[in-house]
Design a protein around this motif. Structure first.
Motif, PDB file in Angstrom:
ATOM      1  N   GLY A   1       0.340  -1.159   0.286  1.00 57.60           N
ATOM      2  CA  GLY A   1      -0.604  -0.279  -0.223  1.00 57.60           C
ATOM      3  C   GLY A   1       0.969   1.021   0.300  1.00 57.60           C
ATOM      4  O   GLY A   1       1.900   0.790  -0.729  1.00 57.60           O
TER       5      GLY A   1
ATOM      6  N   LEU B   1      -0.605   8.971   0.772  1.00 57.65           N
ATOM      7  CA  LEU B   1      -1.198   9.023  -0.072  1.00 57.65           C
ATOM      8  C   LEU B   1      -1.905  10.591  -0.642  1.00 57.65           C
ATOM      9  O   LEU B   1      -2.975  10.944  -1.341  1.00 57.65           O
ATOM     10  CB  LEU B   1      -2.666   8.919   0.740  1.00 57.65           C
ATOM     11  CG  LEU B   1      -4.075   8.725   0.772  1.00 57.65           C
ATOM     12  CD1 LEU B   1      -4.256   8.383  -0.878  1.00 57.65           C
ATOM     13  CD2 LEU B   1      -5.143   8.552   1.932  1.00 57.65           C
TER      14      LEU B   1
ATOM     15  N   GLU C   1     -13.725  10.861   4.263  1.00 58.33           N
ATOM     16  CA  GLU C   1     -12.263  10.067   4.093  1.00 58.33           C
ATOM     17  C   GLU C   1     -12.123   9.476   5.549  1.00 58.33           C
ATOM     18  O   GLU C   1     -10.604   8.640   5.699  1.00 58.33           O
ATOM     19  CB  GLU C   1     -11.149  10.584   3.000  1.00 58.33           C
ATOM     20  CG  GLU C   1     -12.544  11.006   1.308  1.00 58.33           C
ATOM     21  CD  GLU C   1     -11.320  11.474   0.670  1.00 58.33           C
ATOM     22  OE1 GLU C   1     -11.165  10.596  -0.565  1.00 58.33           O
ATOM     23  OE2 GLU C   1     -11.435  12.207   0.926  1.00 58.33           O
TER      24      GLU C   1
ATOM     25  N   LEU D   1      -9.863   6.787   8.900  1.00 56.57           N
ATOM     26  CA  LEU D   1      -8.620   6.124   8.482  1.00 56.57           C
ATOM     27  C   LEU D   1      -8.124   6.542  10.257  1.00 56.57           C
ATOM     28  O   LEU D   1      -7.421   5.551  10.993  1.00 56.57           O
ATOM     29  CB  LEU D   1      -7.539   7.489   8.321  1.00 56.57           C
ATOM     30  CG  LEU D   1      -8.011   6.716   6.641  1.00 56.57           C
ATOM     31  CD1 LEU D   1      -7.317   7.755   6.278  1.00 56.57           C
ATOM     32  CD2 LEU D   1      -7.408   5.616   6.267  1.00 56.57           C
TER      33      LEU D   1
ATOM     34  N   GLN E   1      -9.087   3.276  13.187  1.00 55.06           N
ATOM     35  CA  GLN E   1      -8.242   2.641  12.942  1.00 55.06           C
ATOM     36  C   GLN E   1      -7.272   2.900  13.016  1.00 55.06           C
ATOM     37  O   GLN E   1      -6.540   1.656  14.008  1.00 55.06           O
ATOM     38  CB  GLN E   1      -7.862   2.043  11.028  1.00 55.06           C
ATOM     39  CG  GLN E   1      -9.459   1.538  10.113  1.00 55.06           C
ATOM     40  CD  GLN E   1      -9.299   1.525   8.955  1.00 55.06           C
ATOM     41  OE1 GLN E   1      -7.867  -0.250   8.417  1.00 55.06           O
ATOM     42  NE2 GLN E   1      -9.325   2.203   7.877  1.00 55.06           N
TER      43      GLN E   1
ATOM     44  N   VAL F   1      -1.239   2.419   4.487  1.00 48.64           N
ATOM     45  CA  VAL F   1      -3.211   2.068   4.123  1.00 48.64           C
ATOM     46  C   VAL F   1      -2.433   1.524   3.363  1.00 48.64           C
ATOM     47  O   VAL F   1      -1.838   1.243   2.288  1.00 48.64           O
ATOM     48  CB  VAL F   1      -3.277   2.967   3.733  1.00 48.64           C
ATOM     49  CG1 VAL F   1      -5.145   3.247   3.413  1.00 48.64           C
ATOM     50  CG2 VAL F   1      -3.532   4.221   5.063  1.00 48.64           C
ATOM     51  N   THR F   2      -3.357  -0.325   3.313  1.00 47.73           N
ATOM     52  CA  THR F   2      -2.968  -1.384   2.308  1.00 47.73           C
ATOM     53  C   THR F   2      -3.872  -0.937   0.867  1.00 47.73           C
ATOM     54  O   THR F   2      -4.744  -0.204   1.249  1.00 47.73           O
ATOM     55  CB  THR F   2      -3.716  -2.619   2.975  1.00 47.73           C
ATOM     56  OG1 THR F   2      -5.036  -2.703   3.366  1.00 47.73           O
ATOM     57  CG2 THR F   2      -2.987  -2.748   4.166  1.00 47.73           C
ATOM     58  N   ASP F   3      -4.080  -1.738   0.195  1.00 47.77           N
ATOM     59  CA  ASP F   3      -4.929  -1.612  -0.940  1.00 47.77           C
ATOM     60  C   ASP F   3      -5.866  -1.593  -0.833  1.00 47.77           C
ATOM     61  O   ASP F   3      -6.912  -1.188  -1.569  1.00 47.77           O
ATOM     62  CB  ASP F   3      -4.247  -2.524  -2.253  1.00 47.77           C
ATOM     63  CG  ASP F   3      -2.439  -2.304  -2.390  1.00 47.77           C
ATOM     64  OD1 ASP F   3      -2.378  -1.095  -2.277  1.00 47.77           O
ATOM     65  OD2 ASP F   3      -2.059  -2.820  -3.040  1.00 47.77           O
ATOM     66  N   GLU F   4      -6.280  -2.845   0.358  1.00 49.68           N
ATOM     67  CA  GLU F   4      -7.927  -3.093   0.800  1.00 49.68           C
ATOM     68  C   GLU F   4      -8.535  -2.413   1.743  1.00 49.68           C
ATOM     69  O   GLU F   4      -8.956  -1.818   2.411  1.00 49.68           O
ATOM     70  CB  GLU F   4      -8.003  -4.367   1.145  1.00 49.68           C
ATOM     71  CG  GLU F   4      -7.391  -5.338   0.247  1.00 49.68           C
ATOM     72  CD  GLU F   4      -6.017  -5.420  -0.070  1.00 49.68           C
ATOM     73  OE1 GLU F   4      -5.172  -5.331   0.989  1.00 49.68           O
ATOM     74  OE2 GLU F   4      -6.130  -6.149  -0.713  1.00 49.68           O
ATOM     75  N   GLY F   5      -7.542  -0.861   2.071  1.00 50.84           N
ATOM     76  CA  GLY F   5      -8.468   0.424   2.398  1.00 50.84           C
ATOM     77  C   GLY F   5      -7.633   0.148   4.160  1.00 50.84           C
ATOM     78  O   GLY F   5      -8.567   0.517   5.267  1.00 50.84           O
TER      79      GLY F   5
ATOM     80  N   VAL G   1      -5.396   0.373   7.915  1.00 53.88           N
ATOM     81  CA  VAL G   1      -4.531   0.237   8.185  1.00 53.88           C
ATOM     82  C   VAL G   1      -3.359   0.280   9.093  1.00 53.88           C
ATOM     83  O   VAL G   1      -4.321  -0.597   9.311  1.00 53.88           O
ATOM     84  CB  VAL G   1      -4.689   2.170   9.235  1.00 53.88           C
ATOM     85  CG1 VAL G   1      -3.544   2.742   9.952  1.00 53.88           C
ATOM     86  CG2 VAL G   1      -5.164   2.924   7.874  1.00 53.88           C
TER      87      VAL G   1
END
Length: 580
Positions: A354, A360, A372, A376, A379, A404-408, A410
């Motif tokens: 991520g 980001l 948004e 975050l 988490q 933050v991973t590709d899947e969202g 944290v």
């Protein structure tokens, strides 16, 4: 995911003791596995003793050594260290044996004389206490290591005599040292009737297959078959499970490992192939590495060679790994272990696919919306609260240290500045310097004399992360923030509401941020959960009536306006119909 439970020390035992070709068996062995509380405080104790056959009371001496060592050790105060407890017990026992011999009119060599080799396993450390020529071996990964040395002198190829033993002198010169314990380690205790007839290769072979009693019996039978004319005793202890090592234990043994050299793609270390250099600084390096055998990919962190002679730096690096191992949570970076033990000082982490929040924010090139940012922050808080439950402060929460991973999902990373309340590092100045992290995100108490960090210090940093994401990197206290260095400097700063930088931020959400960003620790939220609640749901204390919808501000006026509007629409429609 909740914090994982720490397993207890678990061992398996096998033993065999025979007189062999002698009429009397002067050997004695004993193992004690106490209840849970004593297991934690005192560990497992194992002893082998070989009464000197030339002595009149050798058998009795051996039995006394085993029984008294175990009984007396577990009777010592829990506040005593293992070393202090065992030394007290052994010295007392030696004086009793020596006194018994002389009270009965025996010469020292002819009375209560015995060897003694004992091992106490507490947590992840084995403490050895040894005098005489019984032995303790450790077998790890098929390699046999002798942990004791024989205290005897050889007169001829066929004659030896003990020069150190229990009861031989008024003061016992006992060897004592510590060794780290790994899961799967096997400790083998033998009397000379066994180890003088069985070599290391045979030990490994004979300890393979079957239960431990069978293994011990095979060793005894092998020595007997090869011509042993002495008593034969073998005690086998296998470590099946270990609790998490304490900070002191990890520090002691990890600090003895050498620093790895600088690594480059294509090089290997401990069977791990370096694929990429992820990060380099004057303090550490990060590499992506792969185990070719399993295909597993890790991130390896290595210490900087610049600090190879700096005990405070090494201590913090070791502590960093220990902190990562003792907490497991889906929003915290995991510190991992392989079955192959490292030869160098480094540790392995999971690879997070991520980007950091800093990346980001740069990629977005605009302020993030509350919808948004709040998920975050929730988490981040969940992960950090898991650290707090272990009395650990992160102390360096910033955009770069949150992935933050590709899947969202944290992941809070980097425990390099973390501090455990119960641990005092040797260099307080070093600790304070590291704890500051990045000034943009650090709570004021880190930066003025007498400031005391607490869980609200991490709360401050999380709120700062949220503020910067919502305002495209702005500081809530303006340019003077960087120059502030005293409590009076900080209390003189003026908070700039987030909605002044971004109209998308509601007044009530900014109110929650302002409280969490209070320059005084006692002005912040008492708990992280209160902070998160106020980020998600408007707290009436922070609601500004100017931001409420008209229906909520003045319902009567809202309905009047609505009716008036509908009246205008109806009038227009009537006019249009009349024209037709």
């Amino acid at each position: 995911m909740d914090d994982s439970m720490t397993p207890s020390l678990q061992i398996s035992v096998g033993q065999c003791s025979r007189a062999g070709r002698k009429a009397v068996n002067d050997d004695c062995v004993g193992v004690h596995i106490p209840d849970t509380e004593s297991l934690l405080m005192k560990g497992v104790a194992a002893v082998i003793a070989d009464g000197v056959s030339a002595a009149t009371c050798g058998k009795e001496a051996a039995e006394m050594c085993v029984q008294s060592f175990i009984l007396d050790y577990y009777s010592t105060p829990d506040t005593w260290s293992v070393k202090k407890s065992c030394e007290k017990v052994i010295n007392s026992l030696n004086r009793w044996l020596y006194g018994q011999s002389h009270s009965l009119g025996y010469n020292a060599e002819k009375g209560y004389v015995s060897t003694l080799s004992s091992l106490v396993i507490v947590s992840n450390v084995a403490y050895l206490f040894h005098i005489g020529d019984t032995r303790i071996y450790r077998i790890r990964d098929g390699v046999v290591e002798l942990l004791t040395r024989d205290h005897n002198s050889r007169v001829s190829s066929q004659t030896t005599y003990l020069n150190r033993a229990m009861g031989l002198n008024l003061s016992a010169k006992v060897d004592c040292h510590e060794v780290p314990v790994d899961e799967g380690d096997v400790f083998l205790f033998t009397s000379d009737g066994v180890h003088e007839w069985v070599d290391a290769a045979e030990i490994v072979s004979l300890l393979t297959g079957g239960n431990l009693d069978e293994c011990a019996e095979r060793l005894v039978e092998k020595a007997f078959a090869k011509g042993s004319d002495d008593n034969l005793t073998a005690l086998v202890i296998q470590v099946d499970g270990l609790p998490m090592a304490s900070h002191e234990e990890l520090q002691k043994f990890l600090m003895e490992r050498p620093f790895p050299p600088l690594l480059y793609p294509g090089q290997s270390i401990d069977g791990l192939e370096v694929e990429e250099i992820l990060y380099e600084s004057s303090r550490s390096q990060l590499y992506r590495v792969k185990d070719p055998k399993t295909g597993e990919v890790y991130v390896m962190k290595t210490p900087s060679l610049n600090y190879s002679d700096d005990p405070a730096y090494i201590e913090r690096f070791v502590t960093e790994e220990w902190i990562g191992k003792r907490v497991t949570h889906q929003h915290l970076i995991r510190v991992l272990e392989r079955s192959q033990k490292p030869r160098f000082l480094y540790y392995l982490m999971e690879e997070v696919k991520g980007e950091s929040l800093a990346d980001l924010a740069r990629r977005k090139k605009t302020a993030l919306s509350p919808s948004e940012v709040v998920p975050l922050v929730k988490q981040i808080v969940a992960g950090v609260r898991s650290l707090h439950r272990k009395d650990t402060l992160h102390q360096d929460l910033k955009l770069d240290n949150v992935m933050v991973t590709d899947e969202g999902v944290v992941k809070v990373i980097d425990y390099g500045s973390s501090r455990v309340a119960s641990i005092q590092l040797r260099d307080a100045a070093h600790e304070r310097q590291d704890a500051l992290g990045t000034l943009d995100f650090s709570a004021p108490e880190y930066r003025f004399e007498g400031g005391k960090a607490s869980v609200t210090s991490d709360q401050f940093s999380i709120a700062m992360i949220a503020y910067k994401l919502l305002t495209q990197g702005k500081c809530p206290y303006g340019d003077k923030w960087q120059r502030a260095s005293s409590l009076s400097d900080f209390t003189g700063l003026e908070y700039v509401p987030a909605f002044k930088h971004s109209p998308l931020v509601p007044y009530w959400l900014d109110g929650a941020l302002q409280k969490a960003l209070s320059v005084r620790a006692d002005g912040r939220y008492e708990s992280m959960s209160e902070f998160v609640k106020d980020l998600e749901t408007p707290n009436e204390k922070y609601v500004d009536s100017r931001q409420l919808p008209l229906m909520e501000r003045d319902p009567l006026l809202f309905w009047k306006c609505l009716c008036s509007g509908l009246g205008v629409v109806i009038a227009i429609l009537l006019v249009l119909l009349a024209r037709k």
